[in-house]
Design a protein around this motif. Structure first.
Motif, PDB file in Angstrom:
ATOM      1  N   ASN A   1      -7.250  26.895   6.663  1.00  0.00           N
ATOM      2  CA  ASN A   1      -7.111  27.690   5.448  1.00  0.00           C
ATOM      3  C   ASN A   1      -5.971  27.211   4.548  1.00  0.00           C
ATOM      4  O   ASN A   1      -5.725  27.785   3.498  1.00  0.00           O
ATOM      5  CB  ASN A   1      -6.904  29.172   5.797  1.00  0.00           C
ATOM      6  N   LEU A   2      -5.259  26.142   4.991  1.00  0.00           N
ATOM      7  CA  LEU A   2      -4.204  25.548   4.176  1.00  0.00           C
ATOM      8  C   LEU A   2      -4.631  24.182   3.637  1.00  0.00           C
ATOM      9  O   LEU A   2      -3.798  23.360   3.280  1.00  0.00           O
ATOM     10  CB  LEU A   2      -2.913  25.403   5.001  1.00  0.00           C
ATOM     11  N   LYS A   3      -5.916  23.974   3.563  1.00  0.00           N
ATOM     12  CA  LYS A   3      -6.454  22.703   3.086  1.00  0.00           C
ATOM     13  C   LYS A   3      -6.096  22.501   1.612  1.00  0.00           C
ATOM     14  O   LYS A   3      -6.204  23.412   0.798  1.00  0.00           O
ATOM     15  CB  LYS A   3      -7.971  22.697   3.267  1.00  0.00           C
TER      16      LYS A   3
ATOM     17  N   THR B   1      -6.716  16.634   1.583  1.00  0.00           N
ATOM     18  CA  THR B   1      -7.250  16.816   2.932  1.00  0.00           C
ATOM     19  C   THR B   1      -8.687  17.323   2.896  1.00  0.00           C
ATOM     20  O   THR B   1      -9.459  17.084   3.836  1.00  0.00           O
ATOM     21  CB  THR B   1      -6.373  17.793   3.736  1.00  0.00           C
ATOM     22  N   ALA B   2      -9.058  18.025   1.823  1.00  0.00           N
ATOM     23  CA  ALA B   2     -10.460  18.435   1.671  1.00  0.00           C
ATOM     24  C   ALA B   2     -11.347  17.213   1.488  1.00  0.00           C
ATOM     25  O   ALA B   2     -12.447  17.138   2.042  1.00  0.00           O
ATOM     26  CB  ALA B   2     -10.598  19.380   0.473  1.00  0.00           C
ATOM     27  N   LEU B   3     -10.872  16.246   0.734  1.00  0.00           N
ATOM     28  CA  LEU B   3     -11.631  15.004   0.544  1.00  0.00           C
ATOM     29  C   LEU B   3     -11.699  14.209   1.844  1.00  0.00           C
ATOM     30  O   LEU B   3     -12.717  13.599   2.150  1.00  0.00           O
ATOM     31  CB  LEU B   3     -10.963  14.175  -0.562  1.00  0.00           C
ATOM     32  N   PHE B   4     -10.628  14.249   2.616  1.00  0.00           N
ATOM     33  CA  PHE B   4     -10.585  13.527   3.890  1.00  0.00           C
ATOM     34  C   PHE B   4     -11.601  14.083   4.889  1.00  0.00           C
ATOM     35  O   PHE B   4     -12.080  13.369   5.762  1.00  0.00           O
ATOM     36  CB  PHE B   4      -9.170  13.621   4.468  1.00  0.00           C
TER      37      PHE B   4
ATOM     38  N   ASN C   1       1.965  14.599   3.872  1.00  0.00           N
ATOM     39  CA  ASN C   1       2.705  15.830   4.182  1.00  0.00           C
ATOM     40  C   ASN C   1       1.780  17.025   4.464  1.00  0.00           C
ATOM     41  O   ASN C   1       1.969  17.724   5.468  1.00  0.00           O
ATOM     42  CB  ASN C   1       3.687  16.162   3.056  1.00  0.00           C
ATOM     43  N   PRO C   2       0.777  17.311   3.613  1.00  0.00           N
ATOM     44  CA  PRO C   2      -0.138  18.414   3.950  1.00  0.00           C
ATOM     45  C   PRO C   2      -0.894  18.191   5.250  1.00  0.00           C
ATOM     46  O   PRO C   2      -1.114  19.133   6.018  1.00  0.00           O
ATOM     47  CB  PRO C   2      -1.097  18.467   2.756  1.00  0.00           C
TER      48      PRO C   2
ATOM     49  N   MET D   1     -13.730  22.621  -1.772  1.00  0.00           N
ATOM     50  CA  MET D   1     -12.874  22.136  -2.847  1.00  0.00           C
ATOM     51  C   MET D   1     -12.138  23.266  -3.559  1.00  0.00           C
ATOM     52  O   MET D   1     -11.006  23.088  -4.014  1.00  0.00           O
ATOM     53  CB  MET D   1     -13.705  21.338  -3.857  1.00  0.00           C
ATOM     54  N   LEU D   2     -12.780  24.427  -3.660  1.00  0.00           N
ATOM     55  CA  LEU D   2     -12.143  25.547  -4.354  1.00  0.00           C
ATOM     56  C   LEU D   2     -10.870  25.972  -3.623  1.00  0.00           C
ATOM     57  O   LEU D   2      -9.831  26.217  -4.265  1.00  0.00           O
ATOM     58  CB  LEU D   2     -13.111  26.727  -4.464  1.00  0.00           C
ATOM     59  N   LEU D   3     -10.923  26.048  -2.300  1.00  0.00           N
ATOM     60  CA  LEU D   3      -9.739  26.368  -1.505  1.00  0.00           C
ATOM     61  C   LEU D   3      -8.689  25.279  -1.665  1.00  0.00           C
ATOM     62  O   LEU D   3      -7.487  25.564  -1.794  1.00  0.00           O
ATOM     63  CB  LEU D   3     -10.125  26.519  -0.036  1.00  0.00           C
TER      64      LEU D   3
END
Length: 274
Positions: A221-223, A227-230, A212-213, A67-69
């Motif tokens: 590394n572009l999360k 998308t982190a939740l996904f 889009n993301p 989540m931090l990223l």
């Protein structure tokens, strides 16, 4: 004086109460479920309180979900996108509102037509443009797509510009100010209310953007936060409390921003001519 209670008054408050319950009940279910163990979540009612309130699920969601990223990338996209979007939108609205030029009506018509075309129909062409610019799998691909001035923001800015007297522009122009200086020194400070309004309306869309993301930034590394939740659909696909904890983590920042800035939506533009 005592206000007379009528059927219309009762109906009005009844609708408001029902609306509040419909809006808050899902959030309450998510909040309660985020503190339960997986076994407890599956064996108890959705509104049943957990046996103990601990942050284990939140810790798992935050660390394992990176989540931090996600927050770091989302914050960068949000700041750059909204700065560009609000600047371009307010400048375009100022030009359309204050000046008459050739093809003005045609440009406004094209904006309206573009708004009526479903975005999904142009995704193939959009993808080819992004790839042709060399921005695929880059954080700038999503930022470029967010910079488009939408018709909603344009009309909101134009509505507030109608309340700013043209005589302010004329006074500054007589004092030697150019059009850019008039915009930055006079017009933009008086557009605080619509800027905050669009910051909330468009900002929520940028913050919640998943498509889009996910399409243009597939690199790990572009999360971003969506998308982190996904990602929890994989190893934590059946651990609903961890997923719900991730949902609460995602909701909190934008909720704080909305509660802090919502009063500006209802404020008009205060201006006077001396």
């Amino acid at each position: 004086m005592k206000q007379k209670v009528t059927f219309g008054t009762i109906l009005k408050y009844f609708i408001l109460v029902v609306g509040a319950i419909v809006a808050l009940l899902p959030l309450l279910v998510v909040f309660i479920g985020s503190f339960k163990s997986n076994e407890e979540f599956l064996s108890t009612g959705v509104l049943s309180l957990p046996k103990q309130f601990d942050l284990t699920n939140y810790k798992t969601a935050f660390i394992n979900g990176q989540m931090l990223l996600g927050f770091k990338n989302t914050l960068f996209i949000f700041i750059v996108s909204m700065l560009g979007k609000l600047t371009l939108g307010s400048m375009f609205a100022y030009a359309v509102n204050r000046f008459d030029f050739k093809f003005k009506k045609l440009i406004m018509t094209l904006f309206m037509v573009a708004m009526l075309i479903p975005g999904i129909t142009s995704q193939v062409a959009t993808f080819q443009v992004i790839e042709g610019l060399g921005l695929f799998n880059s954080i700038w691909s999503v930022i470029i797509l967010n910079l488009g001035t939408d018709v909603v923001s344009l009309y909101i800015f134009m509505q507030y510009l109608d309340e700013i007297p043209v005589s302010l522009d004329e006074s500054a122009y007589l004092d030697g100010a150019g059009y850019f200086k008039i915009f930055w020194k006079i017009i933009l400070p008086n557009l605080k209310a619509p800027i905050v309004t669009m910051l909330i309306i468009s900002g929520v869309g940028v913050y919640n953007d998943f498509y889009n993301p996910f399409l243009y930034m597939p690199s790990a590394n572009l999360k971003v936060i969506s998308t982190a939740l996904f990602a929890f659909k994989g190893p934590y696909g059946t651990n609903w409390p961890v997923i719900l904890a991730g949902v609460i983590i995602v909701i909190m920042p934008i909720l704080v921003v909305f509660v802090t800035l919502q009063k500006y939506i209802y404020n008009g533009v205060a201006g006077s001519v001396k």
